[in-house]
Design a protein around this motif. Structure first.
Motif, PDB file in Angstrom:
ATOM      1  N   ALA A  56      29.540  48.815  50.438  1.00 22.13           N
ATOM      2  CA  ALA A  56      29.216  49.995  51.257  1.00 22.13           C
ATOM      3  C   ALA A  56      29.836  51.253  50.659  1.00 22.13           C
ATOM      4  CB  ALA A  56      29.699  49.791  52.691  1.00 22.13           C
ATOM      5  N   TYR A  57      31.069  51.147  50.215  1.00 21.55           N
ATOM      6  CA  TYR A  57      31.760  52.294  49.608  1.00 21.55           C
ATOM      7  C   TYR A  57      31.065  52.715  48.312  1.00 21.55           C
ATOM      8  CZ  TYR A  57      35.651  54.962  47.520  1.00 21.55           C
ATOM      9  OH  TYR A  57      36.431  55.933  46.942  1.00 21.55           O
ATOM     10  N   VAL A  58      30.694  51.734  47.488  1.00 23.46           N
ATOM     11  CA  VAL A  58      29.997  52.030  46.235  1.00 23.46           C
ATOM     12  C   VAL A  58      28.651  52.689  46.530  1.00 23.46           C
ATOM     13  CG1 VAL A  58      28.913  51.006  44.184  1.00 23.46           C
ATOM     14  CG2 VAL A  58      31.187  50.247  44.912  1.00 23.46           C
ATOM     15  N   GLU A  72      22.809  48.549  59.990  1.00 24.45           N
ATOM     16  CA  GLU A  72      24.248  48.695  59.697  1.00 24.45           C
ATOM     17  C   GLU A  72      24.993  49.229  60.914  1.00 24.45           C
ATOM     18  OE1 GLU A  72      26.122  48.239  56.810  1.00 24.45           O
ATOM     19  OE2 GLU A  72      24.487  47.641  55.500  1.00 24.45           O
ATOM     20  N   ALA A  73      24.461  50.279  61.519  1.00 21.74           N
ATOM     21  CA  ALA A  73      25.116  50.909  62.665  1.00 21.74           C
ATOM     22  C   ALA A  73      25.063  50.010  63.901  1.00 21.74           C
ATOM     23  CB  ALA A  73      24.478  52.272  62.957  1.00 21.74           C
ATOM     24  N   LEU A  74      23.950  49.323  64.095  1.00 22.25           N
ATOM     25  CA  LEU A  74      23.845  48.398  65.232  1.00 22.25           C
ATOM     26  C   LEU A  74      24.929  47.323  65.145  1.00 22.25           C
ATOM     27  CD1 LEU A  74      19.979  47.951  65.397  1.00 22.25           C
ATOM     28  CD2 LEU A  74      21.407  48.831  67.247  1.00 22.25           C
ATOM     29  N   TYR A  75      25.131  46.794  63.947  1.00 25.44           N
ATOM     30  CA  TYR A  75      26.141  45.752  63.747  1.00 25.44           C
ATOM     31  C   TYR A  75      27.555  46.336  63.909  1.00 25.44           C
ATOM     32  CZ  TYR A  75      28.756  41.908  61.675  1.00 25.44           C
ATOM     33  OH  TYR A  75      29.653  40.887  61.463  1.00 25.44           O
ATOM     34  N   TYR A  76      27.795  47.498  63.308  1.00 24.75           N
ATOM     35  CA  TYR A  76      29.114  48.134  63.394  1.00 24.75           C
ATOM     36  C   TYR A  76      29.495  48.425  64.850  1.00 24.75           C
ATOM     37  CZ  TYR A  76      32.885  51.468  63.125  1.00 24.75           C
ATOM     38  OH  TYR A  76      34.082  52.111  63.324  1.00 24.75           O
ATOM     39  N   HIS A  77      28.529  48.910  65.635  1.00 23.48           N
ATOM     40  CA  HIS A  77      28.788  49.263  67.041  1.00 23.48           C
ATOM     41  C   HIS A  77      28.695  48.057  67.974  1.00 23.48           C
ATOM     42  CE1 HIS A  77      29.194  53.519  66.331  1.00 23.48           C
ATOM     43  NE2 HIS A  77      28.028  53.566  65.713  1.00 23.48           N
ATOM     44  N   ASP A  78      28.571  46.869  67.409  1.00 23.95           N
ATOM     45  CA  ASP A  78      28.547  45.625  68.169  1.00 23.95           C
ATOM     46  C   ASP A  78      27.375  45.566  69.162  1.00 23.95           C
ATOM     47  OD1 ASP A  78      29.574  43.071  68.667  1.00 23.95           O
ATOM     48  OD2 ASP A  78      30.744  43.767  70.379  1.00 23.95           O
ATOM     49  N   LEU A  79      26.227  46.077  68.719  1.00 25.43           N
ATOM     50  CA  LEU A  79      25.021  46.021  69.543  1.00 25.43           C
ATOM     51  C   LEU A  79      24.155  44.830  69.167  1.00 25.43           C
ATOM     52  CD1 LEU A  79      24.168  49.837  69.649  1.00 25.43           C
ATOM     53  CD2 LEU A  79      25.196  48.460  71.467  1.00 25.43           C
ATOM     54  N   VAL A  80      24.411  44.253  68.000  1.00 32.85           N
ATOM     55  CA  VAL A  80      23.749  43.013  67.568  1.00 32.85           C
ATOM     56  C   VAL A  80      24.811  42.100  66.960  1.00 32.85           C
ATOM     57  CG1 VAL A  80      21.451  44.011  67.143  1.00 32.85           C
ATOM     58  CG2 VAL A  80      23.140  43.970  65.304  1.00 32.85           C
ATOM     59  N   ASP A  81      24.532  40.802  66.966  1.00 34.53           N
ATOM     60  CA  ASP A  81      25.486  39.830  66.430  1.00 34.53           C
ATOM     61  C   ASP A  81      25.293  39.561  64.945  1.00 34.53           C
ATOM     62  OD1 ASP A  81      26.751  39.378  68.887  1.00 34.53           O
ATOM     63  OD2 ASP A  81      25.209  37.941  69.479  1.00 34.53           O
ATOM     64  N   ARG A  82      24.073  39.720  64.495  1.00 36.84           N
ATOM     65  CA  ARG A  82      23.740  39.372  63.113  1.00 36.84           C
ATOM     66  C   ARG A  82      24.118  40.476  62.139  1.00 36.84           C
ATOM     67  NH1 ARG A  82      17.709  37.780  63.110  1.00 36.84           N
ATOM     68  NH2 ARG A  82      18.106  38.375  65.214  1.00 36.84           N
ATOM     69  N   ALA A 125      36.021  47.765  56.797  1.00 40.53           N
ATOM     70  CA  ALA A 125      36.973  46.647  56.689  1.00 40.53           C
ATOM     71  C   ALA A 125      37.828  46.725  55.423  1.00 40.53           C
ATOM     72  CB  ALA A 125      36.216  45.323  56.733  1.00 40.53           C
ATOM     73  N   PHE A 126      37.339  47.415  54.385  1.00 39.92           N
ATOM     74  CA  PHE A 126      38.101  47.566  53.144  1.00 39.92           C
ATOM     75  C   PHE A 126      39.050  48.762  53.196  1.00 39.92           C
ATOM     76  CE2 PHE A 126      34.610  44.935  51.698  1.00 39.92           C
ATOM     77  CZ  PHE A 126      35.165  44.136  50.715  1.00 39.92           C
ATOM     78  N   GLY A 127      38.987  49.515  54.292  1.00 44.51           N
ATOM     79  CA  GLY A 127      39.848  50.689  54.425  1.00 44.51           C
ATOM     80  C   GLY A 127      39.268  51.961  53.838  1.00 44.51           C
ATOM     81  N   HIS A 128      37.973  51.938  53.493  1.00 39.34           N
ATOM     82  CA  HIS A 128      37.321  53.126  52.935  1.00 39.34           C
ATOM     83  C   HIS A 128      36.588  53.897  54.024  1.00 39.34           C
ATOM     84  CE1 HIS A 128      37.390  50.561  49.185  1.00 39.34           C
ATOM     85  NE2 HIS A 128      38.167  51.584  48.915  1.00 39.34           N
ATOM     86  N   GLU A 129      36.555  55.196  53.868  1.00 40.05           N
ATOM     87  CA  GLU A 129      35.810  56.036  54.812  1.00 40.05           C
ATOM     88  C   GLU A 129      34.370  56.153  54.329  1.00 40.05           C
ATOM     89  OE1 GLU A 129      37.895  59.724  55.369  1.00 40.05           O
ATOM     90  OE2 GLU A 129      39.356  58.753  56.678  1.00 40.05           O
ATOM     91  N   ILE A 130      33.447  55.857  55.244  1.00 37.15           N
ATOM     92  CA  ILE A 130      32.027  55.972  54.940  1.00 37.15           C
ATOM     93  C   ILE A 130      31.323  56.646  56.126  1.00 37.15           C
ATOM     94  CG2 ILE A 130      31.910  54.006  53.338  1.00 37.15           C
ATOM     95  CD1 ILE A 130      30.763  52.340  55.671  1.00 37.15           C
ATOM     96  N   PRO A 131      30.208  57.338  55.881  1.00 36.15           N
ATOM     97  CA  PRO A 131      29.481  57.982  56.971  1.00 36.15           C
ATOM     98  C   PRO A 131      28.583  56.988  57.707  1.00 36.15           C
ATOM     99  CG  PRO A 131      28.418  58.462  54.881  1.00 36.15           C
ATOM    100  CD  PRO A 131      29.634  57.645  54.569  1.00 36.15           C
ATOM    101  N   MET A 132      28.606  57.067  59.043  1.00 39.29           N
ATOM    102  CA  MET A 132      27.760  56.195  59.857  1.00 39.29           C
ATOM    103  C   MET A 132      27.355  56.966  61.105  1.00 39.29           C
ATOM    104  SD  MET A 132      28.160  52.251  61.005  1.00 39.29           S
ATOM    105  CE  MET A 132      28.539  51.812  59.372  1.00 39.29           C
TER     106      MET A 132
END
Length: 194
Positions: A56-58, A72-82, A125-132
């Motif tokens: 994601a950072y790359v 990506e955002a749905l998963y990050y915000h815990d709106l989907v499990d997959r 999770a890697f500690g990098h800042e990314i836009p979402m």
């Protein structure tokens, strides 16, 4: 050669453009890359062998204007499990997405003025800042692109959003107006919150 090493970030990622900005000659840069057996991740992006690749950072470094969205955002915000099968980005219309899509990235486009709506910076999770995109923009994107989603995932994500304590319905309706989906969003919410 130490000057090249100074251009490397904490994650072991080395960008050719940072070396150029520091006045490091190309030949010196590529000698350093070869000597240190750095892996080429993308054009101008290299990773030291002792580092873990954060895809994601790359991807963010490859396309800094893009925002992680949809799956990506749905998963990050815990709106989907997959977890998403492929990275998903949104970029402005007119941007050449050919290289991104060729490398297996799902790309959505919007008018340039709508790209920053709901954009936030998260730490992955890697500690990098990314836009979402934030929670409400993610719901608007879900509704706008509902034909691209499995119906059960679509319903589940809306139910989970409706049940959240941190939802902001005013912001959601403000975004929905900008993306011209306010009637659809209102109809779904009336059923779920009714």
């Amino acid at each position: 050669m130490n000057t090249v090493k100074n251009c490397m970030d904490d994650a072991g990622v080395l960008l050719a453009k940072n070396a150029r900005k520091s006045g490091i000659p190309k030949s010196t840069f590529y000698q350093f890359v070869q000597k240190n057996q750095m892996e080429r991740l993308a054009h101008g992006i290299y990773l030291s062998p002792e580092s873990w690749e954060d895809t994601a950072y790359v991807l963010h470094l490859r396309c800094p204007q893009a925002v992680f969205s949809h799956d990506e955002a749905l998963y990050y915000h815990d709106l989907v499990d997959r977890e998403p099968m492929q990275p998903t980005l949104t970029i402005y219309s007119g941007y050449n997405t050919q290289k991104l899509t060729a490398s297996g990235i799902k790309v959505y486009t919007v008018k340039k003025e709508l790209l920053p709506i709901g954009k936030e910076t998260i730490t992955n999770a890697f500690g990098h800042e990314i836009p979402m995109y934030d929670l409400e923009r993610t719901i608007c994107d879900l509704v706008r692109s509902r034909s691209h989603f499995d119906f059960q995932d679509f319903q589940s994500a809306l139910r989970r959003y409706a049940a959240r304590k941190d939802k902001d319905l005013n912001r959601l309706m403000e975004y929905a107006r900008l993306f011209r989906v306010q009637n659809v969003v209102r109809n779904y919410l009336e059923v779920l919150l009714g």
